[in-house]
Design an enzyme around this catalytic site. Structure first.
Site, mmCIF file in Angstrom:
data_model
loop_
_atom_site.group_PDB
_atom_site.id
_atom_site.type_symbol
_atom_site.label_atom_id
_atom_site.label_comp_id
_atom_site.label_asym_id
_atom_site.label_seq_id
_atom_site.Cartn_x
_atom_site.Cartn_y
_atom_site.Cartn_z
ATOM 1 N N PRO A 23 -7.095 0.510 -24.871
ATOM 2 C CA PRO A 23 -6.602 0.296 -23.497
ATOM 3 C C PRO A 23 -6.938 1.454 -22.552
ATOM 4 O O PRO A 23 -6.704 2.615 -22.877
ATOM 5 C CB PRO A 23 -5.086 0.196 -23.686
ATOM 6 C CG PRO A 23 -4.867 -0.035 -25.142
ATOM 7 C CD PRO A 23 -6.023 0.596 -25.844
ATOM 8 N N GLU A 24 -7.511 1.114 -21.415
ATOM 9 C CA GLU A 24 -7.780 2.081 -20.350
ATOM 10 C C GLU A 24 -6.967 1.642 -19.131
ATOM 11 O O GLU A 24 -6.092 0.789 -19.262
ATOM 12 C CB GLU A 24 -9.287 2.130 -20.056
ATOM 13 C CG GLU A 24 -10.114 2.470 -21.308
ATOM 14 C CD GLU A 24 -11.619 2.521 -21.065
ATOM 15 O OE1 GLU A 24 -12.030 2.775 -19.918
ATOM 16 O OE2 GLU A 24 -12.373 2.299 -22.018
ATOM 17 N N HIS A 81 2.380 -4.076 -38.532
ATOM 18 C CA HIS A 81 2.199 -2.952 -37.617
ATOM 19 C C HIS A 81 3.249 -2.924 -36.513
ATOM 20 O O HIS A 81 3.083 -2.240 -35.514
ATOM 21 C CB HIS A 81 0.795 -3.001 -37.016
ATOM 22 C CG HIS A 81 -0.273 -3.114 -38.052
ATOM 23 N ND1 HIS A 81 -0.497 -2.126 -38.990
ATOM 24 C CD2 HIS A 81 -1.146 -4.114 -38.343
ATOM 25 C CE1 HIS A 81 -1.486 -2.508 -39.795
ATOM 26 N NE2 HIS A 81 -1.885 -3.712 -39.429
ATOM 27 N N ARG A 101 -3.329 1.675 -35.755
ATOM 28 C CA ARG A 101 -3.803 3.027 -36.086
ATOM 29 C C ARG A 101 -2.712 4.083 -35.916
ATOM 30 O O ARG A 101 -2.884 5.217 -36.357
ATOM 31 C CB ARG A 101 -5.012 3.390 -35.192
ATOM 32 C CG ARG A 101 -6.147 2.368 -35.222
ATOM 33 C CD ARG A 101 -7.122 2.554 -36.356
ATOM 34 N NE ARG A 101 -7.730 3.868 -36.415
ATOM 35 C CZ ARG A 101 -8.914 4.174 -35.892
ATOM 36 N NH1 ARG A 101 -9.597 3.281 -35.214
ATOM 37 N NH2 ARG A 101 -9.428 5.383 -36.041
ATOM 38 N N ARG A 103 -19.369 21.575 -13.006
ATOM 39 C CA ARG A 103 -19.419 21.105 -14.395
ATOM 40 C C ARG A 103 -20.852 21.028 -14.893
ATOM 41 O O ARG A 103 -21.677 20.331 -14.312
ATOM 42 C CB ARG A 103 -18.757 19.731 -14.511
ATOM 43 C CG ARG A 103 -17.272 19.802 -14.192
ATOM 44 C CD ARG A 103 -16.623 18.517 -14.536
ATOM 45 N NE ARG A 103 -16.629 18.293 -15.958
ATOM 46 C CZ ARG A 103 -15.532 18.230 -16.696
ATOM 47 N NH1 ARG A 103 -14.363 18.402 -16.159
ATOM 48 N NH2 ARG A 103 -15.605 17.990 -17.977
#
Ligand SMILES: [Zn+2]
Length: 279
Positions: free
Chosen positions: A2-3, A92, A111, A152
């Site tokens: 998920p983003e 889960h 996970r 950067r």
């Protein structure tokens, strides 16, 4: 995983949660409760009513009355869904919260990298204090983004994944945004021209908005708050399409490793800076 769009879809689809009281908490896996004991966690929640659902970056923020703030990060495989009381749980299902009026909020995580924090209690959620601006809000400023990239030296892909620069972009939408902007993911961030950064700025917003319109991307795990998958996987142009023809030029999409992440791109539409100069 998920983003921003997926977490935002979860937030929207959990709307029916607002106004409900948490009547009981059952934690089946202590590991997903971060920074405080399971007992303390439950005590902060039981008897409290959900008054707000917000999102910041990839964090879901659940405001409880009178004053508790619960944070959830889904990481790789976390799911937060509303379920009927007594509906079968999975192997889960790690947390169940019984709600007033029936039903429960469930947290599943194959996970177990995700989890819950109570704001102000124990260890703070990682990166929350330094989260950059929301890309779909007016807080994200193109001129400031350009100045930040000037400092950067690493690849632009790594900069897009840095939550301090812009919040909520992960591996899928970084690759998709760079394709939309026609930029090679390995391009040194500081070498981008003002025009290129402008293109990328627009591409990030368009890519995230498009994913929201298609209810988020389900590759294998993502489900919304009602258990429904997203429809955006079919919309992806490069992510997960290694070897398939680019929709723009027909060249096979390539996959490489950048910033420690699998990175997809079109070798023709996203030429590296050096070969662009050679042309
Ligand atoms: Zn192409």
């Amino acid at each position: 995983m998920p983003e921003l769009p997926e977490v935002e879809i979860v937030r929207r689809t959990l709307g029916p949660l607002v106004g409900r009281r948490i009547e009981a908490v059952r934690v089946r896996c202590d590991g997903v409760i971060r920074g405080l004991s399971t007992e303390a966690f439950s005590a902060h929640l039981i008897g409290h009513r959900v008054r707000s659902l917000d999102r910041r970056g990839k964090y879901l923020i659940i405001g409880l009355a009178p004053k508790t703030t619960l944070l959830v990060h889904l990481r790789m495989t976390g799911r937060l869904t509303l379920a009927e009381t007594g509906a079968p749980i999975s192997a889960h299902t790690h947390v169940q919260m019984a709600l007033s009026g029936g039903g429960e909020l469930r947290y599943e995580d194959q996970r177990r990298f995700g989890g819950f924090w109570v704001l102000g209690e124990g260890t703070p959620p990682p990166g929350l204090a330094t989260l950059g601006p929301e890309p779909l809000s007016d807080d994200w400023d193109r001129a400031r983004f350009l100045r930040q990239l000037r400092h950067r030296s690493g690849p632009i892909k790594a900069a897009l994944l840095d939550q301090r620069l812009v919040a909520g972009v992960g591996n899928i939408y970084a690759d998709e945004s760079l394709f939309a902007a026609g930029l090679h993911p390995g391009t040194p961030a500081q070498s981008l021209s003002e025009e290129q950064v402008g293109r990328l700025f627009v591409a990030v917003r368009d890519t995230l908005r498009h994913a929201l319109e298609h209810h988020g991307t389900t590759i294998s795990d993502f489900l919304d708050g009602t258990g429904e998958p997203g429809q955006n996987a079919q919309e992806l142009k490069v992510y997960g399409r290694r070897g398939l023809p680019c929709e723009g030029c027909g060249a096979p999409i390539e996959k490489t490793r950048l910033a420690g992440r699998g990175t997809h791109f079109c070798p023709t539409c996203q030429r590296p800076a050096a070969s662009a100069k050679e042309r």
